[in-house]
Design an enzyme around this catalytic site. Sequence first.
Site, short mmCIF file in Angstrom:
data_model
loop_
_atom_site.label_atom_id
_atom_site.label_comp_id
_atom_site.label_asym_id
_atom_site.label_seq_id
_atom_site.Cartn_x
_atom_site.Cartn_y
_atom_site.Cartn_z
CD1 TRP A 130 -2.54 1.78 0.48
CD2 TRP A 130 -1.95 1.93 2.64
NE1 TRP A 130 -3.20 2.85 1.02
CE2 TRP A 130 -2.87 2.96 2.34
CE3 TRP A 130 -1.45 1.82 3.94
CZ2 TRP A 130 -3.29 3.88 3.29
CZ3 TRP A 130 -1.88 2.74 4.89
CH2 TRP A 130 -2.78 3.76 4.57
CG ASP A 211 -3.07 -2.62 7.51
OD1 ASP A 211 -4.16 -2.40 8.07
OD2 ASP A 211 -2.57 -1.86 6.65
CE LYS A 246 -10.49 1.16 3.11
NZ LYS A 246 -9.88 2.11 2.23
#
Length: 402
Positions: A130, A211, A246
């Site tokens: 990321w 994560d 999300k």
Amino acid sequence: MFGHLRAFAGDPIFRLGEAFHADPRDLKVNLTVGLYYDEQGRLPLLDVARRAEKAWADKALPRAYLPIEGLSDYREQVQKLVFGPNSKALAENRVATIQTLGGTGALKVGGDFLHAAYPESEMWISDPAWDNHHAIFRGADITTHTYRYYDSATRGLDFEGMVQDLKQLPEYSIVLLHPCCHNPTGVDLEDAQWLDIIAVLRERNLIAFVDMAYQGFARGLDEDAFAIRAMDEAGLTFLVANSFSKNFSYYSERCGGLSVVCQSAEEASRVLGQLKAVARRIYSNPPSHGGQAIATVLADPDLFAEWKNEVEAMRTRIADMRQKVYDRLQKAAPEYDSSYFIKQRGMFCYTGLTMQQLETLRQKYGVYIIDSGRISMPGLNDDNVDYFVQSLVAVLSDPELQ
Ligand code: LMR
């Protein structure tokens, strides 16, 4: 006084989202930031969230500071969701959990905490990662490196390379892992592979920092936490960052959590104290609005069931879109191996498109994809999927862009 400062080049992900919004064309497709859009291209406000927010607003409570570690109901629900009903660590009260400002906040608090606890430790992050991972941990004064992860030849996992790299690490190195919906590649480990990785973590005394930003978007809320639950079962000491951006569609509410699984309840209480000391130095204490709503929904069996259905609907829509792109590409460009659209999981698809191809998609077709070639799948829907596939095929078959 600040004349010597360089201009900010912009964030590699958000910058492209901004360019999309500034594009005056009607025909354009936004596949940039990892945001879930529904079939109509709208960002949903979940019905359970709306009801929980209303109930809380009606109480009109005063807004005192929350404790540094956040709302206790919220922290309890985070623990249940992340570690599940059979957690040994939870049963033994060995998990220190703090409410954080989204998943990013959890990574920052965890980074500062680890750097204080293990100042000599360096960190290994998947290649690719990321876009913000290296920056967050370097900002916590941790030196970062990469381990092998993605195999561009197969658009899949380089599992052997990953294991070999982890086996070389010095004791107490920190390893950043994604339990599901790997960002940016969408390439995940199978459950059996996780067990092998856990054996390496244990054998080498490595510190896993997991994560989990997309719990529920690959296989299901429990299934996506497989790696975490297996680490708990194996008795590891490790950290988990989780996020509701999300799966609760709560991007701007900044609701996340950082949990540290310790070896004893006594150690966990000291760790919690250190996490609080870190948070106090950065932002003092978290906001209450979003955390209240999440705690209300997750604690109520009926609301929880509704939320689980909402997450399933989001997951199913993304999987359907993957299938639709694959089917259309199979027809339009049978020589192009598009199977990665259905093999990769969750929000993202990693295309391997070149910078020139990406530029052409943006300029000529208004199709916005970030520079790594990562597509955020929920930007696609029945209205734009054909246009997207046509644009992609045009770029792939243009000899000038090979
Ligand atoms: C993404 O990767 O697009 C999201 O996680 C949003 C972000 O903060 O980068």
